[in-house]
Design a protein around this motif. Structure first.
Motif, mmCIF file in Angstrom:
data_model
loop_
_atom_site.group_PDB
_atom_site.id
_atom_site.type_symbol
_atom_site.label_atom_id
_atom_site.label_comp_id
_atom_site.label_asym_id
_atom_site.label_seq_id
_atom_site.Cartn_x
_atom_site.Cartn_y
_atom_site.Cartn_z
ATOM 1 N N SER A 1 -10.004 0.773 -4.417
ATOM 2 C CA SER A 1 -8.988 1.050 -5.149
ATOM 3 C C SER A 1 -9.400 2.200 -6.132
ATOM 4 O O SER A 1 -10.388 2.478 -6.617
ATOM 5 C CB SER A 1 -8.371 -0.036 -6.122
ATOM 6 O OG SER A 1 -9.287 -0.669 -6.908
ATOM 7 N N SER B 1 1.090 -1.172 -0.119
ATOM 8 C CA SER B 1 -0.037 -0.072 -0.043
ATOM 9 C C SER B 1 0.771 1.323 0.089
ATOM 10 O O SER B 1 2.008 1.156 0.215
ATOM 11 C CB SER B 1 -1.047 0.004 1.225
ATOM 12 O OG SER B 1 -0.075 0.216 2.742
ATOM 13 N N ASP C 1 -4.765 2.107 -3.053
ATOM 14 C CA ASP C 1 -5.450 1.219 -2.396
ATOM 15 C C ASP C 1 -6.012 1.478 -0.857
ATOM 16 O O ASP C 1 -4.845 1.939 -0.278
ATOM 17 C CB ASP C 1 -5.220 -0.393 -2.643
ATOM 18 C CG ASP C 1 -5.124 -0.788 -3.986
ATOM 19 O OD1 ASP C 1 -5.489 -0.124 -4.787
ATOM 20 O OD2 ASP C 1 -4.488 -1.725 -4.060
#
Length: 325
Positions: A221, A194, A211
């Motif tokens: 996302s 991430s 995301d």
């Protein structure tokens, strides 16, 4: 009352101590076990009880500036809203959830506006564009809590956004939202790839397709996002609108998906593998069998708030949790 705003900004505990219609209770160590709702209730370590006579505000920790100040003002927001019957009838009671989310948002905005009014924010920013680095900038310049700065930045951004604070393991510490972007639950672990997790190593990351992981195991996302690391925290802004840090504004739909992972230990497929993470190896723990890379988990008592946290909530070698540092 003349000057009340200035006095609340200068020291909310001292000011509220003069009020006859509310009582402030400060608790620590084992006193708070089971007594302060930090789950479905407030997004801060505090509680408002309108059934007491007079109504009471319970705050975990000392009366020092920072997080406790934001907490007591947040809870004061509950007191003010619940004492306004017109507001309850016209707005809160009409919400599908009984007004819980709206009331929380108003409390956070109320606390942030007192601690970081327009004059304070304008003096610090001096016209600069709002990106993720503005959160630690406000925190350092004003001494206001990270939470208050997070809320203020969500108000200043100018478009729908989510402002997120995570620790270096990707665990959500706090978030504030403007618009319809749902907030991840405190403690939710963001995936290792991430944006916040990458910024913990790189220092600063920009993405046009970032995301967000939620406690339910779902992933949203397609966000435009910016993350920066400052000390033991990573600050991020996720938006579905214009991003001032992007030279190219390429629109993508924001979509939902599910986490899926196959555990070699129990041979089962599971959703939400990254929602739990081992505090030692920092790898995901299987929600079925609790297996991780090392199989070891440990906890530690903070020497400041005296609460028991996972060791992941402490900087290396520190006896003070990241909430109290």
């Amino acid at each position: 009352m003349p000057g009340v705003l200035e006095r609340l900004r200068e020291d909310p505990f001292a000011e509220l101590g003069r009020w006859d219609d509310i009582r402030i209770i400060r608790v620590s160590t084992n006193e708070i076990s089971g007594s302060v709702d930090t789950g479905k209730g407030c997004s801060v370590l505090g509680q408002y009880n309108g059934e007491d006579t007079p109504p009471s505000i319970t705050v975990v920790g000392s009366n020092r500036p920072g997080r406790p100040w934001f907490t007591v003002l947040h809870e004061l927001g509950h007191h003010e809203q619940r004492g306004d019957l017109d507001w309850f009838d016209s707005a809160l009671s009409r919400q599908a959830d009984g007004g819980w989310e709206l009331e929380e948002q108003v409390c956070e905005a109320f606390a942030a506006d007192i601690l970081l009014g327009e004059d304070v924010a304008a003096a610090v920013l001096q016209g600069r564009a709002v990106d993720a680095s503005v959160v630690p900038l406000l925190h350092k310049a004003t001494g206001a809590s990270r939470m208050a700065c997070c809320v203020r930045v969500s108000q200043l951004f100018g478009d729908e956004c989510l402002v997120l604070i995570t620790d270096l393991t990707g665990r959500v510490y706090f978030s504030a939202s403007s618009g319809d972007i749902s907030r991840p639950k405190v403690g939710t672990i963001q995936a290792p790839n991430s944006l916040p997790a990458r910024a913990a190593s790189a220092g600063s990351i920009i993405s046009s397709n970032a995301d967000l992981t939620y406690a339910t195991g779902r992933i949203r996302s397609g966000f435009r996002a910016h993350s920066v690391r400052d000390g033991n925290y990573v600050y991020s802004i996720f938006t579905t609108g214009f991003a001032p840090w992007s030279k190219l504004d390429i629109s993508r739909p924001v979509e939902w998906s599910e986490l899926d992972w196959f555990c070699e230990s129990c041979q089962e497929h599971s959703d939400g593998y990254w929602l739990k993470r081992c505090p030692v190896c920092h790898q995901g723990k299987c929600p079925n069998c609790n297996a991780c890379s090392c199989g070891v988990a440990s906890e530690k008592i903070c020497s400041s708030c005296h609460l028991t946290w996972s060791t992941a909530r402490f900087a290396n070698g520190s006896d003070v949790c990241r909430d109290c540092d």
